[in-house]
Design a protein around this motif. Structure first.
Motif, short mmCIF file in Angstrom:
data_model
loop_
_atom_site.label_atom_id
_atom_site.label_comp_id
_atom_site.label_asym_id
_atom_site.label_seq_id
_atom_site.Cartn_x
_atom_site.Cartn_y
_atom_site.Cartn_z
N HIS A 113 -4.30 37.95 118.29
CA HIS A 113 -5.27 37.63 117.25
C HIS A 113 -4.76 38.07 115.88
CE1 HIS A 113 -9.10 37.12 115.19
NE2 HIS A 113 -8.97 38.36 114.75
N VAL A 114 -4.24 39.29 115.80
CA VAL A 114 -3.72 39.80 114.53
C VAL A 114 -2.57 38.95 114.04
CG1 VAL A 114 -2.48 41.76 113.48
CG2 VAL A 114 -4.54 42.17 114.85
N ARG A 115 -1.66 38.61 114.92
CA ARG A 115 -0.51 37.79 114.52
C ARG A 115 -0.92 36.41 114.02
NH1 ARG A 115 3.29 39.88 119.31
NH2 ARG A 115 4.45 41.40 118.09
N ALA A 116 -2.05 35.91 114.48
CA ALA A 116 -2.52 34.57 114.09
C ALA A 116 -3.21 34.56 112.72
CB ALA A 116 -3.48 34.03 115.14
N GLN A 117 -3.45 35.72 112.15
CA GLN A 117 -4.14 35.77 110.86
C GLN A 117 -3.19 35.33 109.74
OE1 GLN A 117 -7.50 36.30 111.01
NE2 GLN A 117 -6.88 36.26 113.16
N PRO A 118 -3.70 34.55 108.80
CA PRO A 118 -2.84 34.02 107.73
C PRO A 118 -2.26 35.09 106.81
CG PRO A 118 -5.14 33.49 107.31
CD PRO A 118 -5.08 34.09 108.67
N VAL A 164 -1.13 38.03 107.80
CA VAL A 164 -0.29 38.94 108.58
C VAL A 164 1.07 38.31 108.81
CG1 VAL A 164 0.00 40.04 110.85
CG2 VAL A 164 -2.26 40.01 109.76
#
Length: 187
Positions: A67-72, A74
């Motif tokens: 989820h964190v990696r998918a944030q724009p 990040v």
């Protein structure tokens, strides 16, 4: 069920036992009888269901990393993890299963199985350990051996005389009465 208050109230009584007493079934049963129904369920989940609980938590952490990696906002190539106590063990397990760029373990149990340290692809500050936490420290020789054999970048520091937060709740390890906290009061 596993709220901070419920865990603290149950564990406070349980950690009044020494590590040796925790291996004595009669002593454990004595403490269990002092707990209310919620406290007994917490102890059951945390101790008897520990393996299942930890597996679920690591799976949740893996989902969180995705989820964190998918944030724009990040950079997915710069994600790390840190954990304290049980969270330290979970972080150690996570870094054997998930490609991270850094991990910091503030004492925590070894990954299971220990051979999985070969999967670690990042530097690990894996050892801010309390010198008097024999439960965790008993696994350190095996951990160091596995990290060295796997040629992992690993740094460790053991603080002589230090005790873990949970260990410090054991009255026998306290040096003054003022250090005793009453569960749920913050004092």
């Amino acid at each position: 069920m596993l709220t901070p208050k419920n865990i603290e109230n149950a564990m406070y009584k349980f950690f009044s036992l020494t590590p040796e007493e925790r291996q004595n079934r009669a002593k454990v049963e004595e403490v269990m009888k002092q707990l209310d129904e919620t406290g007994r369920k917490v102890v059951e989940i945390v101790f008897n269901g520990r393996q299942q609980l930890e597996r679920q938590m690591v799976d949740d952490l893996r989902a969180l990393v995705s989820h964190v990696r998918a944030q724009p906002f990040v950079d997915p190539s710069h994600v790390g993890a840190t954990g304290f106590c049980m969270g330290g063990g979970l972080t150690f397990q996570l870094v054997t299963e998930e490609k991270l760029q850094a991990a910091v373990i503030f004492y925590g149990s070894n990954p299971k199985p220990i051979e999985n340290v070969r999967n670690i692809e990042c530097p690990v500050m894996g050892g801010l350990y309390a010198g008097e936490d024999m439960g965790i420290n008993a696994g350190l020789p095996e951990l160091v051996d596995a990290m060295v054999k796997s040629k992992k970048q690993f740094e460790m520091k053991i603080y002589k005389g230090g005790v873990s937060t949970l260990s410090s709740m054991r009255p026998g390890l306290l040096t003054t009465r003022r250090q005793l906290r009453t569960p749920g009061t913050g004092r």
